[in-house]
Motif scaffolding. Structure first.
Motif, PDB file in Angstrom:
ATOM      1  N   TYR A 129       2.556  -0.260  -1.407  1.00  0.00           N
ATOM      2  CA  TYR A 129       3.787   0.532  -1.454  1.00  0.00           C
ATOM      3  C   TYR A 129       4.888  -0.249  -0.734  1.00  0.00           C
ATOM      4  O   TYR A 129       5.073  -0.131   0.478  1.00  0.00           O
ATOM      5  N   ARG A 130       5.622  -1.023  -1.502  1.00  0.00           N
ATOM      6  CA  ARG A 130       6.650  -1.894  -0.940  1.00  0.00           C
ATOM      7  C   ARG A 130       7.777  -2.021  -1.950  1.00  0.00           C
ATOM      8  O   ARG A 130       7.530  -2.142  -3.154  1.00  0.00           O
ATOM      9  N   ALA A 137      11.573  -3.284   3.736  1.00  0.00           N
ATOM     10  CA  ALA A 137      11.034  -3.113   2.386  1.00  0.00           C
ATOM     11  C   ALA A 137       9.729  -2.335   2.381  1.00  0.00           C
ATOM     12  O   ALA A 137       9.337  -1.764   1.360  1.00  0.00           O
ATOM     13  N   TYR A 138       9.037  -2.291   3.528  1.00  0.00           N
ATOM     14  CA  TYR A 138       7.794  -1.529   3.617  1.00  0.00           C
ATOM     15  C   TYR A 138       8.055  -0.032   3.757  1.00  0.00           C
ATOM     16  O   TYR A 138       7.140   0.775   3.531  1.00  0.00           O
ATOM     17  N   CYS A 139       9.250   0.361   4.158  1.00  0.00           N
ATOM     18  CA  CYS A 139       9.590   1.786   4.159  1.00  0.00           C
ATOM     19  C   CYS A 139       9.589   2.275   2.718  1.00  0.00           C
ATOM     20  O   CYS A 139      10.152   1.623   1.841  1.00  0.00           O
ATOM     21  N   ARG A 150      -3.616  13.214   2.083  1.00  0.00           N
ATOM     22  CA  ARG A 150      -3.958  12.427   3.265  1.00  0.00           C
ATOM     23  C   ARG A 150      -3.079  11.186   3.276  1.00  0.00           C
ATOM     24  O   ARG A 150      -2.961  10.498   2.258  1.00  0.00           O
ATOM     25  N   VAL A 151      -2.482  10.899   4.415  1.00  0.00           N
ATOM     26  CA  VAL A 151      -1.559   9.773   4.514  1.00  0.00           C
ATOM     27  C   VAL A 151      -1.872   8.961   5.761  1.00  0.00           C
ATOM     28  O   VAL A 151      -2.079   9.525   6.844  1.00  0.00           O
ATOM     29  N   ARG A 152      -1.929   7.652   5.598  1.00  0.00           N
ATOM     30  CA  ARG A 152      -2.012   6.752   6.755  1.00  0.00           C
ATOM     31  C   ARG A 152      -0.755   5.903   6.773  1.00  0.00           C
ATOM     32  O   ARG A 152      -0.489   5.143   5.846  1.00  0.00           O
ATOM     33  N   LEU A 153       0.033   6.059   7.844  1.00  0.00           N
ATOM     34  CA  LEU A 153       1.312   5.383   7.982  1.00  0.00           C
ATOM     35  C   LEU A 153       1.167   4.084   8.759  1.00  0.00           C
ATOM     36  O   LEU A 153       0.174   3.856   9.465  1.00  0.00           O
ATOM     37  N   ALA A 154       2.189   3.245   8.680  1.00  0.00           N
ATOM     38  CA  ALA A 154       2.225   2.022   9.482  1.00  0.00           C
ATOM     39  C   ALA A 154       2.525   2.326  10.944  1.00  0.00           C
ATOM     40  O   ALA A 154       2.244   1.507  11.821  1.00  0.00           O
ATOM     41  N   GLY A 155       3.096   3.498  11.214  1.00  0.00           N
ATOM     42  CA  GLY A 155       3.426   3.881  12.586  1.00  0.00           C
ATOM     43  C   GLY A 155       3.868   5.333  12.616  1.00  0.00           C
ATOM     44  O   GLY A 155       4.065   5.963  11.572  1.00  0.00           O
ATOM     45  N   ALA A 190       3.264  20.402 -13.102  1.00  0.00           N
ATOM     46  CA  ALA A 190       3.683  19.011 -12.910  1.00  0.00           C
ATOM     47  C   ALA A 190       4.104  18.854 -11.460  1.00  0.00           C
ATOM     48  O   ALA A 190       4.846  19.681 -10.925  1.00  0.00           O
ATOM     49  N   VAL A 191       3.627  17.803 -10.816  1.00  0.00           N
ATOM     50  CA  VAL A 191       3.837  17.592  -9.380  1.00  0.00           C
ATOM     51  C   VAL A 191       4.606  16.297  -9.159  1.00  0.00           C
ATOM     52  O   VAL A 191       4.307  15.272  -9.773  1.00  0.00           O
ATOM     53  N   THR A 192       5.592  16.352  -8.273  1.00  0.00           N
ATOM     54  CA  THR A 192       6.275  15.151  -7.792  1.00  0.00           C
ATOM     55  C   THR A 192       6.207  15.148  -6.276  1.00  0.00           C
ATOM     56  O   THR A 192       6.660  16.096  -5.629  1.00  0.00           O
ATOM     57  N   LEU A 193       5.638  14.095  -5.704  1.00  0.00           N
ATOM     58  CA  LEU A 193       5.566  13.926  -4.259  1.00  0.00           C
ATOM     59  C   LEU A 193       6.528  12.815  -3.854  1.00  0.00           C
ATOM     60  O   LEU A 193       6.457  11.696  -4.378  1.00  0.00           O
ATOM     61  N   ASN A 194       7.437  13.110  -2.932  1.00  0.00           N
ATOM     62  CA  ASN A 194       8.376  12.113  -2.419  1.00  0.00           C
ATOM     63  C   ASN A 194       7.813  11.509  -1.144  1.00  0.00           C
ATOM     64  O   ASN A 194       7.452  12.239  -0.210  1.00  0.00           O
ATOM     65  N   LEU A 195       7.757  10.196  -1.077  1.00  0.00           N
ATOM     66  CA  LEU A 195       7.146   9.491   0.041  1.00  0.00           C
ATOM     67  C   LEU A 195       8.133   9.295   1.201  1.00  0.00           C
ATOM     68  O   LEU A 195       9.344   9.439   1.033  1.00  0.00           O
ATOM     69  N   PRO A 196       7.628   8.960   2.396  1.00  0.00           N
ATOM     70  CA  PRO A 196       8.475   8.846   3.591  1.00  0.00           C
ATOM     71  C   PRO A 196       9.646   7.883   3.413  1.00  0.00           C
ATOM     72  O   PRO A 196       9.546   6.861   2.729  1.00  0.00           O
ATOM     73  N   LEU A 197      10.748   8.220   4.082  1.00  0.00           N
ATOM     74  CA  LEU A 197      11.978   7.437   3.954  1.00  0.00           C
ATOM     75  C   LEU A 197      12.063   6.270   4.923  1.00  0.00           C
ATOM     76  O   LEU A 197      12.652   5.235   4.619  1.00  0.00           O
ATOM     77  N   TYR A 198      11.496   6.424   6.113  1.00  0.00           N
ATOM     78  CA  TYR A 198      11.711   5.426   7.165  1.00  0.00           C
ATOM     79  C   TYR A 198      10.416   5.002   7.846  1.00  0.00           C
ATOM     80  O   TYR A 198      10.381   4.771   9.045  1.00  0.00           O
ATOM     81  N   GLN A 199       9.346   4.907   7.086  1.00  0.00           N
ATOM     82  CA  GLN A 199       8.092   4.399   7.623  1.00  0.00           C
ATOM     83  C   GLN A 199       7.287   3.824   6.471  1.00  0.00           C
ATOM     84  O   GLN A 199       7.467   4.220   5.310  1.00  0.00           O
ATOM     85  N   GLY A 200       6.416   2.873   6.801  1.00  0.00           N
ATOM     86  CA  GLY A 200       5.536   2.307   5.800  1.00  0.00           C
ATOM     87  C   GLY A 200       4.353   3.218   5.541  1.00  0.00           C
ATOM     88  O   GLY A 200       3.905   3.951   6.421  1.00  0.00           O
TER      89      GLY A 200
END
Length: 368
Positions: A51-52, A70-72, A90-95, A149-159
């Motif tokens: 996810y980059r 770019a990793y955000c 389930r989500v594993r973030l970079a931080g 129908a599902v849309t998931l928006n991913l984090p804005l300021y984290q990897g």
């Protein structure tokens, strides 16, 4: 008499902040990197598998800050259909969350929309503990199976390092609804483009636009680092079959001579590769702070005029596919005071106003 204040813990007072996900072991878990899931917002996902927002391998060397940002996962979306009665993520973030002026749900959260393209309705945001970089959260639970129908928006300021989608053991998964067009809209810009400081990912203006205009939007906003380097233009030009380029990077350019130097070259690189693709230049929005600093207003006016002149010159020379939008009008004069978190970065209201102003322009240029 001195009265000592007490720590407020809503978990202990009955206002649970972090409800447990019960019986998640009874679910079937899927990686959205596999069929039938569709992941939008990462043009190089197929090659790099992560996810980059920029390619891992490129002949163009970008500034280190841009490479990190770019990793955000701003603008990233996971799309699919399912008849599962439950949806857990389930989500594993970079931080963990670490920004003072942005809600953890916007920086690190995932929010969920239900409905067909152009008819999506928000249902909830993942619950997470700001100090932790992993979480599991239930997004909905129906009494009986229901196809949506599902849309998931991913984090804005984290990897995001890993995402897993949990559904009923016998649930059916199928492809997401088709877009109005398979061609993506690419937006290049600043922290405001990236989504600072939306309360949740779906409220960043590119994500709002993706609901108003059922197309893929690629968010190439780089906080503090949308400076118009030619390397970024070259990378953007590599994106296959774009529907439109939107340039909204004035806010990071500093002195007026910087945008005067970068904008013509940036546009020319895109135009050389995509002669007839619409290019929309958007000047900086007005913010609450601007009304108190005359020098800032003068700088904004100068930079806006430079952008207008660039667009008009190219149109005079025959490029009828380049256009300009005055960003100072996007929020509306009655809304500026209450449209930012810190005097600069929009609230959800500010982002909604931006999207409402831009959507008719974009639709017109795309002939939708």
């Amino acid at each position: 008499m001195t009265v000592q204040s007490k720590d407020v813990n809503l978990d202990k007072l009955g206002g649970t902040l972090y409800p447990e996900t019960k019986n998640s072991e009874q679910l079937r878990w899927h990686s959205p990197l596999e069929a039938p899931f569709h992941i939008a917002g990462f043009p190089w996902l197929a090659e790099d598998g992560i996810y980059r927002r920029l390619p891992l391998a490129s002949s163009e060397v970008v500034p280190p800050a841009v490479d990190t940002l770019a990793y955000c996962t701003a603008g990233g979306q996971i799309r699919f259909r399912t008849n599962s009665s439950r949806l857990v993520i389930r989500v594993r973030l970079a931080g963990p969350a670490n920004m003072y002026h942005m809600a953890p749900t916007g920086q690190c959260g995932v929010d969920c929309y239900i409905g067909e393209q152009g008819e999506q309705n928000f249902i909830t945001t993942a619950k997470l503990k700001p100090a932790e970089s992993e979480y599991e959260s239930q997004l909905y639970h129906w009494e009986s199976p229901r196809e949506v129908a599902v849309t998931l928006n991913l984090p804005l300021y984290q990897g995001v390092e890993e995402v897993w989608i949990g559904v009923d053991q016998d649930a059916v998964l199928s492809p997401a609804p088709a877009y109005a067009s398979s061609r993506p809209v690419i937006i290049y810009g600043t922290s405001i483009t990236q989504g600072g400081c939306a309360s949740r990912p779906g409220m960043a203006y590119p994500n709002i636009l993706s609901r108003m205009i059922p197309m893929e939007f690629v968010n190439l906003g780089f906080s503090g680092n949308g400076k118009g380097e030619p390397e970024l233009a070259q990378i953007m030009a590599d994106i296959e079959d774009p529907a439109m380029f939107i340039l909204d990077y004035e806010g990071n350019t500093g002195k007026s001579e910087n945008i005067a130097g970068t904008l013509p070259a940036f546009i020319q690189i895109l135009r050389d590769r995509h002669p007839e693709v619409p290019i929309l230049v958007v000047s900086r929005i007005c913010t609450a702070e601007d009304q108190f600093y005359s020098e800032r207003r003068e700088l904004n006016d100068t930079r806006r005029l430079i952008q207008i002149q660039n667009v008009e010159q190219r149109r005079t020379e025959g490029d009828q596919h380049i256009h300009f939008v005055d960003g100072s009008e996007l929020l509306g004069n009655d809304f500026v005071n209450d449209c930012t978190v810190d005097g600069t970065h929009p609230t959800d209201l500010g982002f909604l106003r931006m999207a409402q102003s831009l959507a008719p322009v974009i639709k017109g240029l795309l002939q939708l």
